[in-house]
Scaffold this motif. Structure first.
Motif: not given
Ligand code: HEM
Length: 411
Positions: A53-55, A86-88, A241-243, A285-290, A313-315, A348-350, A355-357
């Motif tokens: 997926l991350y490729d 743009e992403h990088r 804050v979602a922590i 928490f986050a169910p899946f990414i896509g 499927d993250l969960y 929180q992804g892999a 470099t990736n998301h």
């Molecule tokens: C991306 C989960 C906390 C900033 C993501 C992604 C997940 C995730 C699943 C997507 C990964 C992907 O699509 O490959 C979480 C969870 C958190 C958390 C469960 C717990 C609270 C944080 C915190 C920050 C943050 C504390 C910043 C201080 C971001 C940003 C992205 C991201 C900016 C986008 C990255 C990108 O698209 O390159 N997070 N995250 N997240 N998260 Fe978190």
């Protein structure tokens, strides 16, 4: 290109976190063809699937995120929705802000100071809801650290808005509309802040998150328009804050398995970190990414037509018995003697976040969660009778009561 529409996903809404795991069980395959929002999607799982997926050759993020998720959780034009250069370039800004120890430590200090300042008030009030209090503590800490001006009186309403944006992304009805209104309010406010910082009408500390986002230049050499700058400011503050979700889950775990309390309270760094990892692995928490396949690709013998969705499927992966022995047992010790592969633990992804998301806030999350979970374990508190159930049908999941505590003091 048509985007997936969440409202066309009755199975996802009915089953929540069980949607993809159930499909896998029913078909006896780890890769399953499903439909998300009327579009064909392939549900995948496992470290090798995460690598796939991350490729960027296999999966793109633009046009992949349904509007209801952009309109609440991420914001339009967010880093989550960009590909390639743009992403990088945008991602480098987040990496510089979030992945440096010298920047993480002051946030942890802000969070512990805000927690310590709040505890006497909890004792006075007798009974508090941990989720709400954690959100207020983290709002105070995140805004101070990021350079966003905020009076103490404003903390409760800002905390409510920031958690509402997360709470309402995967549902219809009132929770969803609350999330949209919250985003509208906070984006407007932060857009004005960015404009004022640029004009010199408001001064924020040099090098603060607000300052860096206001000065950032995208791949085209242009500064972010104030709207997009506000979106990205929120993409730092909101997830910090979602922590509070993981703190509520920590309260749940301490109530269910109090045998861990003493060791967590001892603040042994390795155990506190292991606690943070196990909370992030065990609880939903986050169910899946896509994303979407830019062209026809193939995974695990399944054809993925061009433009269809691929979902990791993250969960499910965090509960895969092949990766985690006894996955439905909460056991922080599992992380004490284990190296974590880049594609294994995926709340929180892999892969490589620079470099990736993958989430750039993972170190922030682990550091803040570990520090505050130790303080939580040190509270002298009773857990009155309440509904601590966690429905896997609700995305994002949360203990029903928010974890009510009767706080008597702290050790
Ligand atoms: C991306 C989960 C906390 C900033 C993501 C992604 C997940 C995730 C699943 C997507 C990964 C992907 O699509 O490959 C979480 C969870 C958190 C958390 C469960 C717990 C609270 C944080 C915190 C920050 C943050 C504390 C910043 C201080 C971001 C940003 C992205 C991201 C900016 C986008 C990255 C990108 O698209 O390159 N997070 N995250 N997240 N998260 Fe978190």
């Amino acid at each position: 290109m048509r985007r997936p529409r969440l409202e066309n996903s009755p199975l996802l809404f009915a089953k929540g976190y069980g949607w993809l795991p159930d499909a896998r069980r029913a078909r006896g395959r780890r890769t399953v063809a499903v439909r998300l929002g009327g579009l064909p999607a392939l549900g995948i799982q496992g470290p090798d699937a995460a690598r796939f997926l991350y490729d960027e050759d296999h999966v793109h993020r633009s046009h992949a995120i349904p509007e209801p998720v952009r309109g609440t959780l991420f914001g339009k034009g967010a880093v989550h929705t960009l590909d390639g250069q743009e992403h990088r370039t945008r991602k480098a800004m987040f990496v510089s802000l979030l992945m440096d120890h010298d920047r993480i430590a002051p946030l942890v200090d802000s969070a512990t100071a805000a927690w310590d300042a709040a505890v006497p008030g909890w004792v006075d009030r007798g009974e508090v809801v941990l989720f709400d209090e954690a959100a207020a503590v983290l709002t105070r800490a995140a805004c101070d650290w990021a350079g966003v001006p905020l009076t103490d009186d404003e903390v409760p309403s800002v905390a409510r808005d920031l958690t509402a944006m997360v709470d309402g992304f995967a549902t219809g009805g009132p929770r969803h509309w609350r999330a949209r209104r919250a985003r509208g309010r906070r984006q407007a406010e932060l857009s004005r802040l960015v404009a004022d910082v640029r004009s010199g009408a408001v001064a924020v500390p040099g090098g603060s998150v607000v300052d860096v986002v206001a000065r950032h230049r995208d791949a085209d050499g242009e500064r972010l328009d104030p709207h997009t700058a506000a979106v990205e400011l929120l993409n730092v503050i909101r997830p910090t804050v979602a922590i509070s979700w993981f703190l509520a889950f920590s309260g749940h775990a301490l109530a269910r398995w109090p045998q861990h309390g003493e060791r967590l309270a001892s603040a042994e760094p390795a155990f506190a970190e292991a606690w943070a990892h196990e909370v992030r692995r065990f609880y939903p928490f986050a169910p899946f990414i896509g994303g979407r396949a830019p062209r026809e690709v193939e995974w695990d013998g399944e054809r993925v037509p061009a433009h269809s969705m691929v979902l990791l499927d993250l969960y499910g992966q965090n509960h895969d018995p092949a990766l985690w022995g006894d996955p439905y047992t909460f056991r922080p010790e599992r992380f004490l003697d284990r190296e974590i592969g880049a594609f294994e633990l995926v709340p929180q992804g892999a892969g490589d976040p620079s470099t990736n998301h993958r989430c750039p806030g993972e170190q922030v999350t682990v550091a803040v969660l570990a520090a505050l979970a130790v303080r939580l374990a040190r509270l002298q508190a009773d857990v009155p009778a309440q509904d601590l159930s966690i429905s896997l049908r609700r995305i994002p999941a949360k203990p029903a009561s928010g974890v009510v505590l009767r706080v008597r003091g702290t050790d």
